[in-house]
Enzyme design. Structure first.
Site, PDB file in Angstrom:
ATOM      1  N   ARG A   1       0.815  -1.221   0.000  1.00 51.24           N
ATOM      2  CA  ARG A   1       0.000   0.000   0.000  1.00 51.24           C
ATOM      3  C   ARG A   1       0.849   1.272   0.000  1.00 51.24           C
ATOM      4  O   ARG A   1       0.348   2.357  -0.267  1.00 51.24           O
ATOM      5  CB  ARG A   1      -0.975  -0.023   1.191  1.00 51.24           C
ATOM      6  CG  ARG A   1      -1.948   1.136   1.222  1.00 51.24           C
ATOM      7  CD  ARG A   1      -3.135   0.890   2.124  1.00 51.24           C
ATOM      8  NE  ARG A   1      -2.749   0.398   3.439  1.00 51.24           N
ATOM      9  CZ  ARG A   1      -2.183   1.126   4.390  1.00 51.24           C
ATOM     10  NH1 ARG A   1      -1.924   2.399   4.204  1.00 51.24           N
ATOM     11  NH2 ARG A   1      -1.884   0.574   5.556  1.00 51.24           N
TER      12      ARG A   1
ATOM     13  N   TYR B   1     -14.459  12.502 -19.151  1.00 51.43           N
ATOM     14  CA  TYR B   1     -14.849  11.099 -18.982  1.00 51.43           C
ATOM     15  C   TYR B   1     -15.983  11.028 -17.935  1.00 51.43           C
ATOM     16  O   TYR B   1     -15.912  11.693 -16.903  1.00 51.43           O
ATOM     17  CB  TYR B   1     -13.618  10.305 -18.526  1.00 51.43           C
ATOM     18  CG  TYR B   1     -13.919   8.902 -18.130  1.00 51.43           C
ATOM     19  CD1 TYR B   1     -14.174   7.934 -19.094  1.00 51.43           C
ATOM     20  CD2 TYR B   1     -13.980   8.528 -16.792  1.00 51.43           C
ATOM     21  CE1 TYR B   1     -14.472   6.635 -18.723  1.00 51.43           C
ATOM     22  CE2 TYR B   1     -14.262   7.225 -16.421  1.00 51.43           C
ATOM     23  CZ  TYR B   1     -14.516   6.295 -17.396  1.00 51.43           C
ATOM     24  OH  TYR B   1     -14.816   5.017 -17.031  1.00 51.43           O
TER      25      TYR B   1
ATOM     26  N   ASP C   1      -5.863  14.619 -18.050  1.00 49.93           N
ATOM     27  CA  ASP C   1      -6.155  13.208 -18.300  1.00 49.93           C
ATOM     28  C   ASP C   1      -5.641  12.920 -19.716  1.00 49.93           C
ATOM     29  O   ASP C   1      -6.223  13.379 -20.691  1.00 49.93           O
ATOM     30  CB  ASP C   1      -7.661  12.971 -18.182  1.00 49.93           C
ATOM     31  CG  ASP C   1      -8.036  11.499 -18.341  1.00 49.93           C
ATOM     32  OD1 ASP C   1      -7.283  10.778 -19.012  1.00 49.93           O
ATOM     33  OD2 ASP C   1      -9.092  11.098 -17.813  1.00 49.93           O
TER      34      ASP C   1
ATOM     35  N   LYS D   1      -6.764   1.498 -20.496  1.00 48.48           N
ATOM     36  CA  LYS D   1      -6.942   1.751 -21.920  1.00 48.48           C
ATOM     37  C   LYS D   1      -5.635   1.434 -22.679  1.00 48.48           C
ATOM     38  O   LYS D   1      -5.254   0.297 -22.726  1.00 48.48           O
ATOM     39  CB  LYS D   1      -7.429   3.184 -22.119  1.00 48.48           C
ATOM     40  CG  LYS D   1      -8.576   3.575 -21.166  1.00 48.48           C
ATOM     41  CD  LYS D   1      -9.830   2.737 -21.346  1.00 48.48           C
ATOM     42  CE  LYS D   1     -10.815   2.852 -20.184  1.00 48.48           C
ATOM     43  NZ  LYS D   1     -11.138   4.198 -19.724  1.00 48.48           N
TER      44      LYS D   1
HETATM   45  C1  LIG Z   1     -11.562   4.848 -18.616  1.00 50.62           C
HETATM   46  C2  LIG Z   1     -11.193   6.260 -18.395  1.00 50.62           C
HETATM   47  C3  LIG Z   1     -11.023   6.773 -17.095  1.00 50.62           C
HETATM   48  C4  LIG Z   1     -11.283   5.961 -15.851  1.00 50.62           C
HETATM   49  O1  LIG Z   1     -10.397   4.913 -15.741  1.00 50.62           O
HETATM   50  P1  LIG Z   1     -10.735   3.532 -14.976  1.00 50.62           P
HETATM   51  O2  LIG Z   1      -9.478   2.752 -15.207  1.00 50.62           O
HETATM   52  O3  LIG Z   1     -11.955   2.959 -15.596  1.00 50.62           O
HETATM   53  O4  LIG Z   1     -10.941   3.858 -13.542  1.00 50.62           O
HETATM   54  C5  LIG Z   1     -10.646   8.111 -16.978  1.00 50.62           C
HETATM   55  N1  LIG Z   1     -10.456   8.888 -18.059  1.00 50.62           N
HETATM   56  C6  LIG Z   1     -10.611   8.425 -19.310  1.00 50.62           C
HETATM   57  C7  LIG Z   1     -10.396   9.338 -20.465  1.00 50.62           C
HETATM   58  C8  LIG Z   1     -10.991   7.105 -19.523  1.00 50.62           C
HETATM   59  O5  LIG Z   1     -11.160   6.661 -20.777  1.00 50.62           O
END
Ligand SMILES: *Cc1c(COP(=O)(O)O)cnc(C)c1O
Length: 383
Positions: free
Chosen positions: A48, A102, A174, A199
């Site tokens: 952790r 998102y 992001d 992703k």
């Molecule tokens: C999928 C996604 C997230 C969230 O990620 P998780 O791994 O599902 O928690 C945040 N931002 C974007 C652009 C995403 O495609």
């Protein structure tokens, strides 16, 4: 060797690998202990605390990919994003966020931040002036997402970084849609980078993970908070993510090329009304995208011409899967109006340009001729 001079494919393959001293195996061993000796050691290891051998080593690859000093790997993209927000925002502070994000991020902001006494403003648009207009005396963080989901709108990264510096406000992005292969926001002055590693970094639709990349100092601050929230990734999955990331640049470059060619093909198609892809010269922000992206990415959206049903079309596809997630090696499509933006009213969707006809396309690594043939046969079957 000087690892900071490595090319992108070498970083993906080798940076952060753990040498198998004992058996001389070719790949990193997995260290699964949750318990480490405490006496006479410098580092008090505990999963952790984000400091088991596998977590620490993969974080080096993450940091190298985004040109930062340090990184932390999380159990999901949302675990990374919530640690980011709750490190730099406290009761009484204000957050400025881009108007479309998102869905999970929007829900977190709307549902969780008020409980901590943190206020926020979603910008009216994507121009730097829209962000500037939203700033208040207590604004502590500006958060952007570019290219945006699902319409691939581009936000000026250097402009936002500059705005943050002028007002002494931290900036974060992001960077999931672009991936570190196509966009490195730190080079444009952004302070903190976030990824849903679920992703492109994972890339095979079988890992849930997230990451934050920033300077040693900022990652240190995040670490102090994140270890209290307990959102690290398990070492087995860290290892699988390392395995996946060896092919990150290969995959993303192939996906980017496929997407560009397919966007051009769809743009010329008589049964397609509109294509949203930053790599098309007709995209309103093509020049800005070219300036801040090394490649235009594997994501696009498009609309079939009026009279052709978007859902029927997707049901006719044989090779391209209909899928909620994105960025895997396999091509997928979805209707944002039925998924990520289903909770909005029709008027709200209309206001941000998300029609029922809109289809989001995550382009995989398949042979383009097969993807085109699949699209052609599906359109023919709904005519
Ligand atoms: C999928 C996604 C997230 C969230 O990620 P998780 O791994 O599902 O928690 C945040 N931002 C974007 C652009 C995403 O495609």
């Amino acid at each position: 060797m000087n690892q900071s001079k490595f090319g992108i494919n070498t970083i993906c393959t080798h940076v952060g690998e753990i040498t198998d001293e004992q058996f001389k195996g070719a790949v990193s061993p997995i260290y699964v202990s949750t318990s480490y000796e405490f006496d006479g050691v410098d580092v008090k290891r505990y999963p952790r605390y984000f400091n088991t051998p596998n977590q620490e080593h993969l974080a080096k690859k993450m940091a190298a990919l985004e040109h930062t000093e340090a990184a932390l790997i999380f159990g999901s993209g949302m675990a990374a994003l919530s640690a980011l927000f709750l490190t730099f925002l406290k009761s009484g502070d204000h957050l400025v966020v881009q108007n479309t994000l998102y869905g999970g991020a929007t829900h977190f902001i709307r549902e969780e931040l008020p409980k901590y006494g943190i206020s926020f403003t979603f910008t009216d648009g994507y121009e730097v002036s829209d962000f500037e207009a939203a700033i208040k005396p207590n604004t502590k963080l500006i958060h952007i997402e570019t290219p945006s989901n699902p319409l691939l709108t581009i936000t000026d990264i250097a402009g936002i970084a500059e705005l943050g510096k002028t007002h002494s406000i931290l900036t974060s992005i992001d960077n999931t849609f672009a991936s570190p292969i196509n966009q490195n926001p730190i080079d444009f002055g952004i302070d903190i980078i976030m990824h849903s590693a679920t992703k492109y970094l994972g890339g095979h639709s079988d890992i849930l993970a997230g990451a934050l990349m920033a300077s040693d100092e900022l990652i240190g601050q995040i670490w102090h908070v994140a270890k209290n929230f307990g959102g690290n990734l398990s070492d087995h999955t860290v290892w699988l993510l390392e395995r996946s990331m060896k092919t990150l640049a290969l995959r993303v470059k192939r996906q980017t090329k496929n997407a560009r060619k397919l966007a051009e093909y769809l743009d010329k198609h008589s049964d397609v009304k509109a294509v949203y892809y930053p790599g098309l010269k007709s995209h309103p922000q093509y020049k800005l995208a070219k300036l801040q992206m090394q490649g235009f990415g594997g994501m696009m959206s498009f609309e079939l011409r009026d009279g052709l049903d978007a859902l029927k079309f997707q049901k006719e596809l044989k090779l391209i899967k209909s899928s909620m997630s994105l960025a895997g090696v396999e091509s997928t499509m979805l209707s944002p109006s039925l998924t990520s933006h289903a909770l909005l009213s029709q008027e709200e969707r209309d206001a941000i340009g998300i029609s029922d006809q809109l289809i989001r396309f995550s382009v995989g690594i398949e042979s383009r001729k097969d993807l085109k043939a699949d699209i052609e046969q599906a359109i023919k079957n709904i005519l």
